[in-house]
Write an enzyme that holds these catalytic residues in place. Sequence first.
Site, PDB file in Angstrom:
ATOM      1  N   ASP A 107      45.376 -10.568  55.581  1.00  0.00           N
ATOM      2  CA  ASP A 107      45.413  -9.254  54.910  1.00  0.00           C
ATOM      3  C   ASP A 107      44.218  -8.406  55.354  1.00  0.00           C
ATOM      4  O   ASP A 107      43.057  -8.829  55.196  1.00  0.00           O
ATOM      5  CB  ASP A 107      45.349  -9.430  53.390  1.00  0.00           C
ATOM      6  N   GLY A 141      53.592  -6.124  30.828  1.00  0.00           N
ATOM      7  CA  GLY A 141      54.020  -7.483  30.515  1.00  0.00           C
ATOM      8  C   GLY A 141      55.167  -7.955  31.394  1.00  0.00           C
ATOM      9  O   GLY A 141      55.335  -7.504  32.533  1.00  0.00           O
ATOM     10  N   ALA A 147      48.935  -9.213  44.709  1.00  0.00           N
ATOM     11  CA  ALA A 147      49.197 -10.630  44.450  1.00  0.00           C
ATOM     12  C   ALA A 147      49.250 -11.003  42.967  1.00  0.00           C
ATOM     13  O   ALA A 147      49.305 -12.191  42.638  1.00  0.00           O
ATOM     14  CB  ALA A 147      48.199 -11.535  45.186  1.00  0.00           C
ATOM     15  N   ALA A 148      49.267 -10.014  42.081  1.00  0.00           N
ATOM     16  CA  ALA A 148      49.402 -10.346  40.649  1.00  0.00           C
ATOM     17  C   ALA A 148      50.755 -11.031  40.403  1.00  0.00           C
ATOM     18  O   ALA A 148      50.858 -11.982  39.627  1.00  0.00           O
ATOM     19  CB  ALA A 148      49.292  -9.081  39.801  1.00  0.00           C
ATOM     20  N   GLY A 149      51.775 -10.550  41.106  1.00  0.00           N
ATOM     21  CA  GLY A 149      53.105 -11.164  40.973  1.00  0.00           C
ATOM     22  C   GLY A 149      53.107 -12.591  41.508  1.00  0.00           C
ATOM     23  O   GLY A 149      53.813 -13.466  40.997  1.00  0.00           O
ATOM     24  N   ASP A 150      52.316 -12.833  42.540  1.00  0.00           N
ATOM     25  CA  ASP A 150      52.229 -14.196  43.101  1.00  0.00           C
ATOM     26  C   ASP A 150      51.549 -15.133  42.098  1.00  0.00           C
ATOM     27  O   ASP A 150      51.957 -16.285  41.933  1.00  0.00           O
ATOM     28  CB  ASP A 150      51.453 -14.183  44.425  1.00  0.00           C
ATOM     29  N   GLY A 158      53.973  -5.485  35.372  1.00  0.00           N
ATOM     30  CA  GLY A 158      52.563  -5.133  35.507  1.00  0.00           C
ATOM     31  C   GLY A 158      51.861  -5.020  34.171  1.00  0.00           C
ATOM     32  O   GLY A 158      51.928  -5.949  33.349  1.00  0.00           O
ATOM     33  N   SER A 192      41.539 -13.634  44.476  1.00  0.00           N
ATOM     34  CA  SER A 192      41.654 -13.157  43.087  1.00  0.00           C
ATOM     35  C   SER A 192      42.348 -14.172  42.169  1.00  0.00           C
ATOM     36  O   SER A 192      42.469 -13.945  40.972  1.00  0.00           O
ATOM     37  CB  SER A 192      42.443 -11.842  43.055  1.00  0.00           C
ATOM     38  N   ASP A 206      42.367  -4.533  41.490  1.00  0.00           N
ATOM     39  CA  ASP A 206      43.289  -4.629  42.628  1.00  0.00           C
ATOM     40  C   ASP A 206      44.524  -5.407  42.156  1.00  0.00           C
ATOM     41  O   ASP A 206      44.409  -6.578  41.776  1.00  0.00           O
ATOM     42  CB  ASP A 206      42.571  -5.381  43.776  1.00  0.00           C
ATOM     43  N   ALA A 259      51.878 -18.057  50.800  1.00  0.00           N
ATOM     44  CA  ALA A 259      50.578 -18.733  50.751  1.00  0.00           C
ATOM     45  C   ALA A 259      49.836 -18.394  49.456  1.00  0.00           C
ATOM     46  O   ALA A 259      49.169 -19.258  48.878  1.00  0.00           O
ATOM     47  CB  ALA A 259      49.746 -18.326  51.968  1.00  0.00           C
ATOM     48  N   ASN A 260      49.957 -17.159  48.993  1.00  0.00           N
ATOM     49  CA  ASN A 260      49.286 -16.789  47.735  1.00  0.00           C
ATOM     50  C   ASN A 260      49.810 -17.641  46.576  1.00  0.00           C
ATOM     51  O   ASN A 260      49.045 -18.099  45.719  1.00  0.00           O
ATOM     52  CB  ASN A 260      49.532 -15.314  47.392  1.00  0.00           C
ATOM     53  N   GLY A 287      49.669 -13.236  52.131  1.00  0.00           N
ATOM     54  CA  GLY A 287      51.067 -13.631  52.345  1.00  0.00           C
ATOM     55  C   GLY A 287      51.601 -14.150  51.016  1.00  0.00           C
ATOM     56  O   GLY A 287      50.960 -14.993  50.387  1.00  0.00           O
TER      57      GLY A 287
HETATM   58  O1  RIB Z   1      51.915 -10.184  47.237  1.00  0.00           O
HETATM   59  C1  RIB Z   1      50.777  -9.781  47.954  1.00  0.00           C
HETATM   60  C2  RIB Z   1      50.928 -10.090  49.405  1.00  0.00           C
HETATM   61  O2  RIB Z   1      51.944  -9.275  49.951  1.00  0.00           O
HETATM   62  C3  RIB Z   1      49.718  -9.807  50.253  1.00  0.00           C
HETATM   63  O3  RIB Z   1      48.831 -10.890  50.311  1.00  0.00           O
HETATM   64  C4  RIB Z   1      50.315  -9.425  51.604  1.00  0.00           C
HETATM   65  O4  RIB Z   1      50.035 -10.344  52.607  1.00  0.00           O
HETATM   66  C5  RIB Z   1      51.810  -9.279  51.352  1.00  0.00           C
HETATM   67  O5  RIB Z   1      52.504 -10.367  51.800  1.00  0.00           O
END
Ligand code: RIB
Length: 317
Positions: free
Chosen positions: A14, A229, A253-256, A226, A295, A250, A43-44, A40
């Site tokens: 990123d 909720g 990646a909150a969804g991840d 977001g 994060s 920021d 990976a996240n 990614g």
């Molecule tokens: O969900 C966040 C991710 O989306 C980031 O890390 C970026 O690489 C994209 O894949």
Amino acid sequence: MKQKIVVVGSLHIDFVINVPHFPSPGETVVGSNFQVFPGGKGANQAYAAAKLGGSVSMVGQVGGDAQADWLKKNLASVGVDVSAVRRDPKNPSGTAGISIDPSGQNQILIMPGANGTFGPAQLKESKEILESAGIVLLQLEIPLETVEAAVHLANKAGAVVMLDPAPARDLPDSLLHLVDYLTPNENELAALTGAPPSAGIGREHAVQRARILIERGANKVIVKMGPHGALLVTKDQEHFWPVVSVEVVDTTAAGDAFNAAFAVALVAGKSEMQAGQFATAAGACSVTRQGAQPSMPTRNEVELMMKVSGHSAQSGF
Ligand code: RIB
């Protein structure tokens, strides 16, 4: 339920810039604070699940560049098994260009690189790992046919399938039928149901749109809303998980973080309701720090966030 969490998906480098506002077409905006983070969506999710204490294997592909090792090492540093992360020497690792505005919202451009050449034939090499899964986490940053092949293998192995439809794209009903949890954010929900992209659509609209996906075959839809909720919609039930308001740095990646935490709680034997509380709190923690993988919260941080939200009774596991 088996304890293993298997993530099949993308790994990205990123490239992040803070911007005073997002550029309009043709506009040049002067940014600041350039940083490079491992990212990614796949990976996240793997990183976050392992950091929360899950037993996690990552299945995917990096490129022939020097950063490929860095992406794998970062996952391994929190205990992710990276033995099924292949290398495609002919392509670069996937990359993402991310801009963050002062409110913490992001715009993301991705270049798939080696993620884009991770086909069903390459996935087959990891069949045994998929068969060991209690839950399989997927996103849409690798070819759709690979996602479909992974979902079939996961189904055969009796694993729970959680598909994050991000970035949004048309999905066949045949795939939706095989997914246990489909987890769009509001924009992705709109795209999947043929509506213009919009955030902050409100609960009522989100329920209506989620029901369209359920009619098309999805089993359960979790809409990640977001700061508002998250919402669980099933054939005969709706449940809303509120989230405590936090200072947003920021939202990347909150969804991840949400998907990873949900999976960790489920394989630990928690109920769907408890898993949703844990996941919502994990998402809230992740927006308070910059970067994707940097994060991701610890379990203690998530439990503290749950206490602040008034869910202390369901924490500790
Ligand atoms: O969900 C966040 C991710 O989306 C980031 O890390 C970026 O690489 C994209 O894949």
